[in-house]
Design an enzyme around this catalytic site. Sequence first.
Site, PDB file in Angstrom:
ATOM      1  N   LYS A   1       0.853  -1.180   0.000  1.00  0.00           N
ATOM      2  CA  LYS A   1       0.000   0.000   0.000  1.00  0.00           C
ATOM      3  C   LYS A   1       0.891   1.234   0.000  1.00  0.00           C
ATOM      4  O   LYS A   1       1.544   1.546   1.006  1.00  0.00           O
ATOM      5  CB  LYS A   1      -0.911   0.052   1.231  1.00  0.00           C
ATOM      6  CG  LYS A   1      -1.940   1.170   1.099  1.00  0.00           C
ATOM      7  CD  LYS A   1      -2.554   1.588   2.423  1.00  0.00           C
ATOM      8  CE  LYS A   1      -1.779   2.657   3.122  1.00  0.00           C
ATOM      9  NZ  LYS A   1      -1.707   3.953   2.429  1.00  0.00           N
TER      10      LYS A   1
ATOM     11  N   GLU B   1      10.665   0.648   9.616  1.00  0.00           N
ATOM     12  CA  GLU B   1      11.605   1.752   9.357  1.00  0.00           C
ATOM     13  C   GLU B   1      10.864   3.032   9.689  1.00  0.00           C
ATOM     14  O   GLU B   1       9.947   3.430   8.959  1.00  0.00           O
ATOM     15  CB  GLU B   1      12.019   1.775   7.876  1.00  0.00           C
ATOM     16  CG  GLU B   1      12.741   0.521   7.404  1.00  0.00           C
ATOM     17  CD  GLU B   1      14.154   0.403   7.940  1.00  0.00           C
ATOM     18  OE1 GLU B   1      14.673   1.368   8.530  1.00  0.00           O
ATOM     19  OE2 GLU B   1      14.728  -0.680   7.789  1.00  0.00           O
TER      20      GLU B   1
ATOM     21  N   CYS C   1      14.065  10.792   6.261  1.00  0.00           N
ATOM     22  CA  CYS C   1      14.171  10.286   7.630  1.00  0.00           C
ATOM     23  C   CYS C   1      15.582  10.392   8.179  1.00  0.00           C
ATOM     24  O   CYS C   1      15.769  10.415   9.392  1.00  0.00           O
ATOM     25  CB  CYS C   1      13.692   8.841   7.664  1.00  0.00           C
ATOM     26  SG  CYS C   1      14.430   7.856   6.365  1.00  0.00           S
TER      27      CYS C   1
ATOM     28  N   GLU D   1      10.607  15.305  15.191  1.00  0.00           N
ATOM     29  CA  GLU D   1      10.843  15.289  13.749  1.00  0.00           C
ATOM     30  C   GLU D   1      10.039  16.417  13.094  1.00  0.00           C
ATOM     31  O   GLU D   1       8.827  16.496  13.275  1.00  0.00           O
ATOM     32  CB  GLU D   1      10.405  13.919  13.202  1.00  0.00           C
ATOM     33  CG  GLU D   1      10.926  13.635  11.822  1.00  0.00           C
ATOM     34  CD  GLU D   1      10.572  12.219  11.346  1.00  0.00           C
ATOM     35  OE1 GLU D   1       9.484  11.723  11.671  1.00  0.00           O
ATOM     36  OE2 GLU D   1      11.391  11.629  10.631  1.00  0.00           O
TER      37      GLU D   1
HETATM   38  P1  NAD Z   1       2.867   7.950   8.035  1.00  0.00           P
HETATM   39  O1  NAD Z   1       3.283   7.117   9.180  1.00  0.00           O
HETATM   40  O2  NAD Z   1       1.866   9.010   8.257  1.00  0.00           O
HETATM   41  O3  NAD Z   1       2.293   7.040   6.866  1.00  0.00           O
HETATM   42  C1  NAD Z   1       3.037   5.959   6.332  1.00  0.00           C
HETATM   43  C2  NAD Z   1       2.078   4.983   5.676  1.00  0.00           C
HETATM   44  O4  NAD Z   1       1.236   4.413   6.686  1.00  0.00           O
HETATM   45  C3  NAD Z   1       1.132   5.613   4.648  1.00  0.00           C
HETATM   46  O5  NAD Z   1       0.975   4.725   3.567  1.00  0.00           O
HETATM   47  C4  NAD Z   1      -0.169   5.749   5.435  1.00  0.00           C
HETATM   48  O6  NAD Z   1      -1.298   5.757   4.605  1.00  0.00           O
HETATM   49  C5  NAD Z   1      -0.125   4.496   6.293  1.00  0.00           C
HETATM   50  N1  NAD Z   1      -0.953   4.524   7.500  1.00  0.00           N
HETATM   51  C6  NAD Z   1      -1.388   5.604   8.204  1.00  0.00           C
HETATM   52  N2  NAD Z   1      -2.128   5.208   9.252  1.00  0.00           N
HETATM   53  C7  NAD Z   1      -2.159   3.848   9.234  1.00  0.00           C
HETATM   54  C8  NAD Z   1      -2.731   2.855  10.078  1.00  0.00           C
HETATM   55  N3  NAD Z   1      -3.440   3.171  11.157  1.00  0.00           N
HETATM   56  N4  NAD Z   1      -2.536   1.555   9.765  1.00  0.00           N
HETATM   57  C9  NAD Z   1      -1.790   1.210   8.697  1.00  0.00           C
HETATM   58  N5  NAD Z   1      -1.236   2.107   7.849  1.00  0.00           N
HETATM   59  C10 NAD Z   1      -1.404   3.417   8.127  1.00  0.00           C
HETATM   60  O7  NAD Z   1       4.224   8.553   7.430  1.00  0.00           O
HETATM   61  P2  NAD Z   1       4.383   9.558   6.208  1.00  0.00           P
HETATM   62  O8  NAD Z   1       3.935  10.905   6.675  1.00  0.00           O
HETATM   63  O9  NAD Z   1       3.798   8.985   4.966  1.00  0.00           O
HETATM   64  O10 NAD Z   1       5.975   9.532   6.007  1.00  0.00           O
HETATM   65  C11 NAD Z   1       6.851  10.294   6.758  1.00  0.00           C
HETATM   66  C12 NAD Z   1       7.442   9.478   7.900  1.00  0.00           C
HETATM   67  O11 NAD Z   1       8.113   8.338   7.375  1.00  0.00           O
HETATM   68  C13 NAD Z   1       8.494  10.228   8.681  1.00  0.00           C
HETATM   69  O12 NAD Z   1       8.321   9.965  10.054  1.00  0.00           O
HETATM   70  C14 NAD Z   1       9.807   9.623   8.195  1.00  0.00           C
HETATM   71  O13 NAD Z   1      10.883   9.734   9.079  1.00  0.00           O
HETATM   72  C15 NAD Z   1       9.407   8.217   7.951  1.00  0.00           C
HETATM   73  N6  NAD Z   1      10.325   7.555   7.029  1.00  0.00           N
HETATM   74  C16 NAD Z   1      11.203   6.630   7.530  1.00  0.00           C
HETATM   75  C17 NAD Z   1      12.112   6.006   6.680  1.00  0.00           C
HETATM   76  C18 NAD Z   1      13.101   5.005   7.192  1.00  0.00           C
HETATM   77  O14 NAD Z   1      13.731   4.333   6.390  1.00  0.00           O
HETATM   78  N7  NAD Z   1      13.270   4.853   8.496  1.00  0.00           N
HETATM   79  C19 NAD Z   1      12.103   6.307   5.324  1.00  0.00           C
HETATM   80  C20 NAD Z   1      11.182   7.224   4.843  1.00  0.00           C
HETATM   81  C21 NAD Z   1      10.287   7.841   5.713  1.00  0.00           C
END
Ligand code: NAD
Length: 491
Positions: free
Chosen positions: A173, A248, A282, A379
């Site tokens: 997804k 991650e 990130c 963050e």
């Molecule tokens: P997010 O956590 O808001 O969303 C990530 C994904 O989870 C999306 O596809 C979202 O639709 C889904 N999601 C949201 N609520 C959910 C739920 N209750 N159950 C299942 N899925 C759900 O993150 P974002 O805003 O899309 O991305 C930014 C974040 O990602 C930042 O915190 C960043 O640091 C992190 N990030 C980490 C890495 C890494 O490798 N550690 C890499 C890229 C981004």
Amino acid sequence: MGMASSWIDGAPVSTAGATHTVINPATGAAVAEYTLAAPVDVDRAVASARAALADWAGATPAERSGVLASLARLASEASAELVAEEVAQCGKPVRLAEEFDVPGSIDNIDFFAGAARHLEGKASGEYSPDHTSSIRREAVGVVATIAPWNYPLQMAVWKVLPALAAGCSVVIKPAEITPLTTLTLARLAGEAGLPAGVLNVVTGSGADVGAALAGHADVDMVTFTGSTPVGRQVMAAAAVHGHRTQLELGGKAPFVVFDDADLDAAIQGAVAGALINTGQDCTAATRAMVARGLYDDFVAGVAELFSKIVVGDPNDPDTDLGPLISVAHREKVAGMVSRAPGEGGRIVCGGVAPDGPGSFYRPTLIADVAESSEVWRDEIFGPVLTVRSFVDDDDALRQANDTAYGLAASAWTRDVYRAQRASREIHAGCVWINDHIPIISEMPHGGFGASGFGKDMSQYSLEEYLSIKHVMSDITGAAEKDWHRTVFAKR
Ligand code: NAD
């Protein structure tokens, strides 16, 4: 305007969710309109992945490798399309998409095409005099994966490719605001010969489709890239079924400039490390801690370079910095910056959103921040660098580790012993010395602490998607084994 969709059982499908419009954050214009998936579509996708699993897991490594190598070639041929989609849905500067997102993803696909043929076990042998032991590595099974919006193609590839190389089938997804390149990846995989059902894409929001996928009873593993709070919800949903997880999560990378550092290198490194992908990275350099003797010159040097950054049209190759992902996200970033002076921070430059359409935000430098302040601890995920000074090496390393996160860090020094101490003592999944950001397919990426666990990229990520089986064969042929004495007396 393209018509995106979900991809299930080897084909685009109509789904049961609401209509969604993908917005170009640089202009506010619609890029694509498509129907989201609903939980019922998640069931279809998981069933398709389940049905496809046995044949894919049973294919030879060479067969899987051949398909993935074809995918790498087709993705390379489709580079211009992938770049255009990534720029349109994320507002990424075209230079970044052309030189980092897309070639990096293709190299990762290529790496896993090779890695698929290196599923080695430990030596088979007689670890007891009466048995031969051998190790089998078997695909974990159906993998559910949930990806964020900041690097849509790379984050999809980092999860999907090691799973496919290991023989797993996948339902992914993407973030609903950035589905385009993930759908293109699935189409290209089909053209490359990936059997129907081995890779499925369900587009949809986190609250319904994401939650349905994370908590699905019939997947075997859930992998997630995104924020720390959502990652924990995903883990809790998977825990209901006892499913394996890999997370991650967020980061708040320290950037430690010791007093013997090459100041010019540290200034340029901080600007690049803080602004890559408009700071929506990130591993971005977000907490700079600088030796007192270099502090004023560091702040002045970063401010000067920040003032020269070209913010604007992502399609213009001269643009350095694109917009933030959305107006709502800009409000979050601007809100955190606006609260910083109240906690003692000094906004040296930036802190403003240019007039006009698009969710742009100027590079922002906040100096003298308090250790307890929100911008230092949480963050921000925007083009914002915060800076503090330190008195000595112990203080520097204490500040670097004073965070719940542990994804990445950098140390800037010309002293080999300082560099070794920093790499040993900083609690993070990656420590760069005299650089910040570079990644490479052969090496692992993944965090400690609140940044999650498990690895993406490299041979280590392949291991995430494999179960290790011990096969122990009796080699005596005796009915009465020697160890039976411990259970029943000899007759
Ligand atoms: P997010 O956590 O808001 O969303 C990530 C994904 O989870 C999306 O596809 C979202 O639709 C889904 N999601 C949201 N609520 C959910 C739920 N209750 N159950 C299942 N899925 C759900 O993150 P974002 O805003 O899309 O991305 C930014 C974040 O990602 C930042 O915190 C960043 O640091 C992190 N990030 C980490 C890495 C890494 O490798 N550690 C890499 C890229 C981004």
